[in-house]
Design an enzyme around this catalytic site. Structure first.
Site, PDB file in Angstrom:
ATOM      1  N   CYS A 298      37.159  20.453 -25.519  1.00 55.48           N
ATOM      2  CA  CYS A 298      37.346  21.457 -24.472  1.00 55.48           C
ATOM      3  C   CYS A 298      35.965  21.934 -24.026  1.00 55.48           C
ATOM      4  O   CYS A 298      34.996  21.842 -24.773  1.00 55.48           O
ATOM      5  CB  CYS A 298      38.204  22.617 -24.944  1.00 55.48           C
ATOM      6  SG  CYS A 298      37.679  23.391 -26.459  1.00 55.48           S
TER       7      CYS A 298
ATOM      8  N   GLU B 168      39.698  32.693 -19.860  1.00 56.97           N
ATOM      9  CA  GLU B 168      39.654  31.424 -19.150  1.00 56.97           C
ATOM     10  C   GLU B 168      40.951  31.102 -18.425  1.00 56.97           C
ATOM     11  O   GLU B 168      42.037  31.440 -18.894  1.00 56.97           O
ATOM     12  CB  GLU B 168      39.347  30.290 -20.136  1.00 56.97           C
ATOM     13  CG  GLU B 168      37.974  30.449 -20.768  1.00 56.97           C
ATOM     14  CD  GLU B 168      37.571  29.299 -21.655  1.00 56.97           C
ATOM     15  OE1 GLU B 168      36.351  29.109 -21.812  1.00 56.97           O
ATOM     16  OE2 GLU B 168      38.441  28.607 -22.192  1.00 56.97           O
TER      17      GLU B 168
END
Length: 175
Positions: A66, A113
Protein backbone atom coordinates in the site's frame (compact mmCIF):
# COMPACT_ATOMS: atom_id res chain seq x y z
CA UNK A 1 16.01 14.08 -1.90
CA UNK A 2 12.67 15.87 -2.03
CA UNK A 3 9.99 14.55 0.32
CA UNK A 4 7.24 12.56 -1.31
CA UNK A 5 4.02 14.48 -1.92
CA UNK A 6 0.54 13.06 -1.38
CA UNK A 7 -2.55 14.10 -3.31
CA UNK A 8 -5.05 15.93 -1.12
CA UNK A 9 -8.66 15.12 -2.02
CA UNK A 10 -12.16 15.95 -0.94
CA UNK A 11 -14.70 13.25 -0.01
CA UNK A 12 -15.59 12.86 -3.72
CA UNK A 13 -11.94 11.96 -4.51
CA UNK A 14 -11.41 15.22 -6.38
CA UNK A 15 -7.84 16.50 -6.15
CA UNK A 16 -7.59 19.75 -4.19
CA UNK A 17 -3.82 20.05 -3.77
CA UNK A 18 -0.52 18.41 -2.85
CA UNK A 19 1.24 18.21 0.51
CA UNK A 20 4.40 16.56 1.84
CA UNK A 21 3.49 13.07 3.09
CA UNK A 22 4.72 13.59 6.66
CA UNK A 23 2.83 16.87 7.01
CA UNK A 24 -0.40 15.24 5.78
CA UNK A 25 0.02 12.51 8.40
CA UNK A 26 0.89 15.01 11.15
CA UNK A 27 -2.18 17.14 10.35
CA UNK A 28 -4.53 14.20 9.53
CA UNK A 29 -5.45 15.73 6.16
CA UNK A 30 -7.55 13.58 3.80
CA UNK A 31 -5.41 12.27 0.93
CA UNK A 32 -5.54 9.62 -1.78
CA UNK A 33 -4.00 6.20 -1.12
CA UNK A 34 -4.24 2.63 -2.35
CA UNK A 35 -4.06 -0.89 -0.94
CA UNK A 36 -3.18 -3.95 -3.01
CA UNK A 37 -4.27 -7.47 -2.10
CA UNK A 38 -2.55 -10.28 -4.03
CA UNK A 39 -4.21 -13.69 -3.91
CA UNK A 40 -2.99 -17.03 -5.22
CA UNK A 41 -4.86 -19.99 -6.74
CA UNK A 42 -5.49 -21.37 -3.23
CA UNK A 43 -7.38 -18.16 -2.30
CA UNK A 44 -4.60 -17.15 0.09
CA UNK A 45 -3.53 -13.52 0.60
CA UNK A 46 0.12 -12.53 0.34
CA UNK A 47 0.89 -10.53 3.48
CA UNK A 48 3.98 -8.46 4.05
CA UNK A 49 5.73 -7.65 7.30
CA UNK A 50 6.88 -4.04 7.29
CA UNK A 51 10.63 -3.45 7.53
CA UNK A 52 12.05 -3.02 11.04
CA UNK A 53 13.32 0.52 10.36
CA UNK A 54 10.00 2.02 9.11
CA UNK A 55 9.06 5.25 10.92
CA UNK A 56 5.65 3.86 11.81
CA UNK A 57 4.26 0.35 12.24
CA UNK A 58 7.62 -1.47 11.93
CA UNK A 59 7.50 -5.29 11.88
CA UNK A 60 3.71 -5.35 11.72
CA UNK A 61 1.87 -7.50 9.17
CA UNK A 62 -0.25 -5.85 6.50
CA UNK A 63 -1.67 -6.36 3.01
CA UNK A 64 0.62 -7.11 0.06
CA UNK A 65 1.45 -3.45 -0.48
CA UNK A 66 0.00 0.00 0.00
CA UNK A 67 1.14 3.55 -0.57
CA UNK A 68 0.13 6.83 -2.18
CA UNK A 69 -0.48 7.78 -5.79
CA UNK A 70 1.83 10.35 -7.34
CA UNK A 71 0.46 13.44 -9.03
CA UNK A 72 -0.78 12.45 -12.50
CA UNK A 73 -0.62 8.71 -11.81
CA UNK A 74 -3.72 6.49 -12.09
CA UNK A 75 -4.64 4.20 -9.20
CA UNK A 76 -3.66 1.08 -11.19
CA UNK A 77 -0.34 2.64 -12.29
CA UNK A 78 0.45 3.52 -8.68
CA UNK A 79 -0.49 0.07 -7.38
CA UNK A 80 1.58 -1.65 -10.07
CA UNK A 81 4.59 0.61 -9.44
CA UNK A 82 4.56 0.08 -5.71
CA UNK A 83 3.92 -3.67 -5.94
CA UNK A 84 7.06 -3.98 -8.05
CA UNK A 85 9.10 -1.63 -5.80
CA UNK A 86 8.16 -3.45 -2.58
CA UNK A 87 7.54 -7.06 -3.62
CA UNK A 88 9.54 -7.36 -6.86
CA UNK A 89 6.87 -8.66 -9.20
CA UNK A 90 4.16 -7.49 -11.57
CA UNK A 91 0.53 -8.59 -11.59
CA UNK A 92 -2.54 -7.32 -13.38
CA UNK A 93 -4.54 -5.29 -10.87
CA UNK A 94 -8.24 -4.54 -10.73
CA UNK A 95 -9.75 -1.82 -8.57
CA UNK A 96 -12.56 -3.16 -6.39
CA UNK A 97 -13.82 -0.19 -4.36
CA UNK A 98 -12.70 2.82 -2.35
CA UNK A 99 -13.60 4.18 1.05
CA UNK A 100 -12.45 6.76 3.58
CA UNK A 101 -10.91 5.87 6.92
CA UNK A 102 -9.03 7.63 9.70
CA UNK A 103 -6.55 5.77 11.91
CA UNK A 104 -4.22 7.32 14.53
CA UNK A 105 -0.79 5.82 15.24
CA UNK A 106 1.02 5.61 18.57
CA UNK A 107 3.61 8.14 17.37
CA UNK A 108 1.14 11.03 16.93
CA UNK A 109 0.68 10.60 13.18
CA UNK A 110 -2.73 9.86 11.64
CA UNK A 111 -3.73 8.16 8.42
CA UNK A 112 -6.76 9.92 6.93
CA UNK A 113 -7.12 8.36 3.53
CA UNK A 114 -9.45 7.85 0.65
CA UNK A 115 -8.18 4.36 -0.05
CA UNK A 116 -8.54 2.62 -3.43
CA UNK A 117 -8.52 -1.15 -2.83
CA UNK A 118 -7.17 -3.35 -5.62
CA UNK A 119 -6.81 -7.07 -6.18
CA UNK A 120 -4.41 -9.12 -8.30
CA UNK A 121 -3.34 -12.74 -8.65
CA UNK A 122 0.13 -14.27 -8.43
CA UNK A 123 1.40 -17.73 -7.48
CA UNK A 124 5.17 -17.41 -7.14
CA UNK A 125 7.46 -16.07 -4.43
CA UNK A 126 8.13 -12.33 -4.33
CA UNK A 127 11.59 -10.79 -4.40
CA UNK A 128 11.14 -8.46 -1.44
CA UNK A 129 12.85 -5.09 -1.13
CA UNK A 130 14.51 -5.13 2.35
CA UNK A 131 14.21 -1.33 2.55
CA UNK A 132 10.43 -1.77 2.63
CA UNK A 133 9.65 -5.36 3.63
CA UNK A 134 11.01 -7.56 6.43
CA UNK A 135 9.20 -10.78 5.51
CA UNK A 136 6.15 -12.16 3.69
CA UNK A 137 3.76 -15.12 3.84
CA UNK A 138 0.63 -16.60 2.28
CA UNK A 139 -2.41 -16.93 4.57
CA UNK A 140 -5.93 -18.15 3.95
CA UNK A 141 -8.45 -15.32 4.19
CA UNK A 142 -10.28 -16.96 7.11
CA UNK A 143 -6.98 -17.54 8.94
CA UNK A 144 -6.09 -13.85 8.61
CA UNK A 145 -9.45 -12.90 10.06
CA UNK A 146 -9.03 -15.29 13.00
CA UNK A 147 -5.40 -14.34 13.66
CA UNK A 148 -6.29 -10.63 13.74
CA UNK A 149 -8.82 -11.39 16.49
CA UNK A 150 -6.28 -13.44 18.47
CA UNK A 151 -3.21 -11.24 17.81
CA UNK A 152 -4.46 -7.75 16.89
CA UNK A 153 -1.16 -6.09 17.85
CA UNK A 154 0.65 -8.03 15.11
CA UNK A 155 -1.18 -6.10 12.35
CA UNK A 156 -1.13 -2.51 11.12
CA UNK A 157 -4.01 -0.28 12.19
CA UNK A 158 -5.07 0.37 8.60
CA UNK A 159 -4.93 -3.29 7.60
CA UNK A 160 -7.48 -4.21 10.28
CA UNK A 161 -9.86 -1.60 8.83
CA UNK A 162 -9.16 -2.34 5.16
CA UNK A 163 -9.27 -6.12 5.60
CA UNK A 164 -12.74 -5.90 7.10
CA UNK A 165 -13.94 -3.87 4.09
CA UNK A 166 -12.15 -6.27 1.68
CA UNK A 167 -13.59 -9.37 3.38
CA UNK A 168 -17.16 -8.02 3.21
CA UNK A 169 -16.66 -7.03 -0.42
CA UNK A 170 -15.59 -10.59 -1.28
CA UNK A 171 -18.62 -11.99 0.55
CA UNK A 172 -20.97 -9.79 -1.49
CA UNK A 173 -19.33 -9.96 -4.94
CA UNK A 174 -17.96 -12.44 -7.41
CA UNK A 175 -14.68 -11.23 -8.88
Amino acid sequence: MEEEQVILVNELDQQIGLMPKLEAHERAILHRAFSVFILNDKNEIMLQQRAHHKYHSPLLWTNTCCSHQRDGETNIQAGSRRLYEEMGFKAELKELFHFIYKAPFDNGLTEHELDHVMIGYYNDEPIINPEEVEDWKWMKIEDVQNDMLENPDDYTVWFKIIFDEFYHFLEEHTI
